[in-house]
Design a protein around this motif. Structure first.
Motif, PDB file in Angstrom:
ATOM      1  N   LYS A 187     -19.558 -58.783 -26.910  1.00 44.23           N
ATOM      2  CA  LYS A 187     -19.430 -58.192 -28.247  1.00 44.23           C
ATOM      3  C   LYS A 187     -19.688 -56.692 -28.199  1.00 44.23           C
ATOM      4  CE  LYS A 187     -20.655 -62.221 -31.121  1.00 44.23           C
ATOM      5  NZ  LYS A 187     -20.716 -63.261 -30.073  1.00 44.23           N
ATOM      6  N   VAL A 188     -20.712 -56.292 -27.458  1.00 38.15           N
ATOM      7  CA  VAL A 188     -21.005 -54.867 -27.342  1.00 38.15           C
ATOM      8  C   VAL A 188     -19.830 -54.144 -26.685  1.00 38.15           C
ATOM      9  CG1 VAL A 188     -22.542 -53.131 -26.349  1.00 38.15           C
ATOM     10  CG2 VAL A 188     -23.489 -55.289 -27.202  1.00 38.15           C
ATOM     11  N   GLU A 189     -19.264 -54.752 -25.662  1.00 36.46           N
ATOM     12  CA  GLU A 189     -18.140 -54.117 -24.979  1.00 36.46           C
ATOM     13  C   GLU A 189     -16.957 -53.899 -25.912  1.00 36.46           C
ATOM     14  OE1 GLU A 189     -14.850 -54.843 -21.433  1.00 36.46           O
ATOM     15  OE2 GLU A 189     -16.584 -56.169 -21.564  1.00 36.46           O
ATOM     16  N   ARG A 190     -16.651 -54.885 -26.734  1.00 42.81           N
ATOM     17  CA  ARG A 190     -15.522 -54.730 -27.663  1.00 42.81           C
ATOM     18  C   ARG A 190     -15.753 -53.546 -28.598  1.00 42.81           C
ATOM     19  NH1 ARG A 190     -16.013 -60.503 -27.588  1.00 42.81           N
ATOM     20  NH2 ARG A 190     -14.223 -61.445 -26.528  1.00 42.81           N
ATOM     21  N   ILE A 191     -16.987 -53.401 -29.058  1.00 42.27           N
ATOM     22  CA  ILE A 191     -17.322 -52.290 -29.941  1.00 42.27           C
ATOM     23  C   ILE A 191     -17.138 -50.962 -29.215  1.00 42.27           C
ATOM     24  CG2 ILE A 191     -19.237 -51.159 -31.156  1.00 42.27           C
ATOM     25  CD1 ILE A 191     -20.317 -54.054 -31.678  1.00 42.27           C
ATOM     26  N   VAL A 192     -17.676 -50.871 -28.014  1.00 40.95           N
ATOM     27  CA  VAL A 192     -17.613 -49.619 -27.257  1.00 40.95           C
ATOM     28  C   VAL A 192     -16.177 -49.289 -26.871  1.00 40.95           C
ATOM     29  CG1 VAL A 192     -18.320 -48.481 -25.121  1.00 40.95           C
ATOM     30  CG2 VAL A 192     -19.978 -49.849 -26.405  1.00 40.95           C
ATOM     31  N   ARG A 193     -15.421 -50.294 -26.403  1.00 39.48           N
ATOM     32  CA  ARG A 193     -14.046 -50.031 -25.985  1.00 39.48           C
ATOM     33  C   ARG A 193     -13.174 -49.617 -27.163  1.00 39.48           C
ATOM     34  NH1 ARG A 193     -12.127 -51.350 -21.097  1.00 39.48           N
ATOM     35  NH2 ARG A 193     -10.046 -51.813 -21.903  1.00 39.48           N
ATOM     36  N   THR A 194     -13.398 -50.224 -28.318  1.00 41.54           N
ATOM     37  CA  THR A 194     -12.634 -49.830 -29.500  1.00 41.54           C
ATOM     38  C   THR A 194     -12.908 -48.371 -29.846  1.00 41.54           C
ATOM     39  OG1 THR A 194     -12.636 -52.078 -30.394  1.00 41.54           O
ATOM     40  CG2 THR A 194     -12.263 -50.273 -31.956  1.00 41.54           C
ATOM     41  N   ARG A 195     -14.176 -47.989 -29.797  1.00 42.11           N
ATOM     42  CA  ARG A 195     -14.533 -46.601 -30.107  1.00 42.11           C
ATOM     43  C   ARG A 195     -13.950 -45.650 -29.066  1.00 42.11           C
ATOM     44  NH1 ARG A 195     -20.096 -46.851 -29.941  1.00 42.11           N
ATOM     45  NH2 ARG A 195     -20.212 -47.301 -32.170  1.00 42.11           N
ATOM     46  N   ASP A 196     -14.042 -46.017 -27.801  1.00 40.36           N
ATOM     47  CA  ASP A 196     -13.505 -45.148 -26.747  1.00 40.36           C
ATOM     48  C   ASP A 196     -11.986 -45.027 -26.847  1.00 40.36           C
ATOM     49  OD1 ASP A 196     -15.993 -44.655 -25.737  1.00 40.36           O
ATOM     50  OD2 ASP A 196     -15.832 -46.030 -24.038  1.00 40.36           O
ATOM     51  N   ARG A 197     -11.346 -46.129 -27.200  1.00 41.32           N
ATOM     52  CA  ARG A 197      -9.888 -46.102 -27.331  1.00 41.32           C
ATOM     53  C   ARG A 197      -9.479 -45.176 -28.470  1.00 41.32           C
ATOM     54  NH1 ARG A 197      -9.228 -51.225 -28.059  1.00 41.32           N
ATOM     55  NH2 ARG A 197      -9.462 -51.579 -25.835  1.00 41.32           N
ATOM     56  N   GLU A 198     -10.187 -45.260 -29.570  1.00 42.58           N
ATOM     57  CA  GLU A 198      -9.873 -44.383 -30.703  1.00 42.58           C
ATOM     58  C   GLU A 198     -10.107 -42.925 -30.340  1.00 42.58           C
ATOM     59  OE1 GLU A 198     -12.414 -46.001 -33.640  1.00 42.58           O
ATOM     60  OE2 GLU A 198     -11.026 -47.629 -34.192  1.00 42.58           O
ATOM     61  N   ARG A 199     -11.135 -42.675 -29.570  1.00 43.75           N
ATOM     62  CA  ARG A 199     -11.401 -41.308 -29.132  1.00 43.75           C
ATOM     63  C   ARG A 199     -10.279 -40.819 -28.222  1.00 43.75           C
ATOM     64  NH1 ARG A 199     -15.912 -42.305 -27.107  1.00 43.75           N
ATOM     65  NH2 ARG A 199     -17.260 -41.558 -28.765  1.00 43.75           N
ATOM     66  N   GLY A 200      -9.754 -41.729 -27.386  1.00 47.54           N
ATOM     67  CA  GLY A 200      -8.656 -41.364 -26.507  1.00 47.54           C
ATOM     68  C   GLY A 200      -7.386 -41.082 -27.278  1.00 47.54           C
ATOM     69  N   VAL A 201      -7.114 -41.863 -28.323  1.00 46.64           N
ATOM     70  CA  VAL A 201      -5.931 -41.648 -29.150  1.00 46.64           C
ATOM     71  C   VAL A 201      -5.975 -40.263 -29.773  1.00 46.64           C
ATOM     72  CG1 VAL A 201      -4.776 -42.371 -31.263  1.00 46.64           C
ATOM     73  CG2 VAL A 201      -5.533 -44.080 -29.627  1.00 46.64           C
ATOM     74  N   GLU A 202      -7.156 -39.844 -30.200  1.00 44.56           N
ATOM     75  CA  GLU A 202      -7.282 -38.533 -30.817  1.00 44.56           C
ATOM     76  C   GLU A 202      -6.993 -37.411 -29.836  1.00 44.56           C
ATOM     77  OE1 GLU A 202     -11.215 -38.544 -32.298  1.00 44.56           O
ATOM     78  OE2 GLU A 202     -10.795 -39.894 -33.953  1.00 44.56           O
ATOM     79  N   ARG A 203      -7.208 -37.697 -28.523  1.00 40.64           N
ATOM     80  CA  ARG A 203      -7.030 -36.637 -27.540  1.00 40.64           C
ATOM     81  C   ARG A 203      -5.587 -36.426 -27.128  1.00 40.64           C
ATOM     82  NH1 ARG A 203     -12.171 -38.063 -24.895  1.00 40.64           N
ATOM     83  NH2 ARG A 203     -11.077 -39.481 -23.505  1.00 40.64           N
TER      84      ARG A 203
END
Length: 279
Positions: free
Chosen positions: A227-243
């Motif tokens: 569950k923690v991983e899904r949260i972190v990966r979602t946040r990291d993915r969104e950060r990557g999209v912004e870049r």
């Protein structure tokens, strides 16, 4: 007669089962390694710890070569895992280097909870588990979850000794300590700051009880860490999209959809990891 590699691995497996029960410090050191390699089964974690206690991200050579474009360092010995009557060979990320032409690739993605995002991670984790957010933050939330899981074990008559009421209580407390340590280490938090952790019972465990405890801690902790991983990966993915573009996002946060080769008893088959990473 020279010892075969399989017999040597079996010997090491039997040795480590004894070694990690010699002291509280030995048990804590094992849990730390196991938490870093939490996607492996308990038996595999024992052998990883015995052969490479500093390992942080292990995979088979084929995965390093084909997915991550990394080669195993020349002369590097594998970490040998038991697979029925055969062996599996894995290598830690520190045993590898980028293949020619991939020197500038992003390093393999290993999810982590950044300190500045611990509170928001705790809020999202509480929501995903259907519990109230903990005002004291992620560490306290994880400790509470470990306590709830250990109490559920007691209700189900989980016992590491002979099953009487006193020993069930000791088993509950020991399970709480192990799950808490495991969760906090993998989430980048200091387990020494947790409340009332006690590993003193480890030196009295017989092998069967130790194996039951290890498998239980592995299973319950994995449920939370996924569950923690899904949260972190979602946040990291969104950060990557912004870049930037899709390729830039993949390089920044690891692969979103990719195929790995999973060894089974009969053949190698491709499985889709989807939203989860290999590490």
């Amino acid at each position: 007669m020279a010892e075969t590699t399989l017999r040597e691995t079996i010997r090491k497996f039997n040795e480590v089962k004894q070694e990690i029960r010699t002291s509280e410090e030995a048990w804590a050191a094992f849990l730390t390694c196991a938490a870093r390699n939490h996607k492996y089964a308990f038996q595999d974690q024992l052998l990883i710890y015995k052969q490479r206690p500093e390992a942080t991200a292990c995979a088979e050579m084929d995965l390093w070569n084909k997915r991550f474009h990394r080669w195993v360092n020349k002369g590097q010995k594998s970490i040998k895992l038991l697979d029925g009557e055969a062996l599996r060979h894995v290598f830690d990320v520190g045993d590898t280097h980028p293949a020619r032409g991939h020197e500038n690739d992003a390093p393999p993605y290993i999810w982590r909870v950044r300190p500045e995002e611990a509170r928001s991670t705790a809020e999202l984790l509480a929501a995903s588990c259907g519990v109230e957010p903990d005002p004291l933050g992620l560490s306290h939330l994880l400790q509470g979850m470990a306590k709830n899981m250990s109490e559920d074990l007691e209700k189900n008559r989980f016992a590491l000794y002979n099953g009487d009421a006193v020993n069930r209580e000791n088993s509950k407390e020991f399970a709480y300590s192990c799950i808490t340590w495991y969760l906090l280490v993998r989430c980048g938090l200091d387990p020494r700051e947790a409340e009332a952790l006690n590993f003193s019972a480890v030196t009295g465990l017989d092998e069967a009880s130790m194996m039951e405890l290890g498998n239980t801690v592995n299973r319950l902790s994995r449920e939370v860490l996924d569950k923690v991983e899904r949260i972190v990966r979602t946040r990291d993915r969104e950060r990557g999209v912004e870049r930037g573009s899709e390729p830039e996002r993949a390089a920044a946060v690891g692969v979103v959809d990719w195929t790995i080769v999973k060894k089974t008893d009969t053949k190698s088959e491709a499985i889709k990891e989807g939203e989860m990473s290999v590490f």
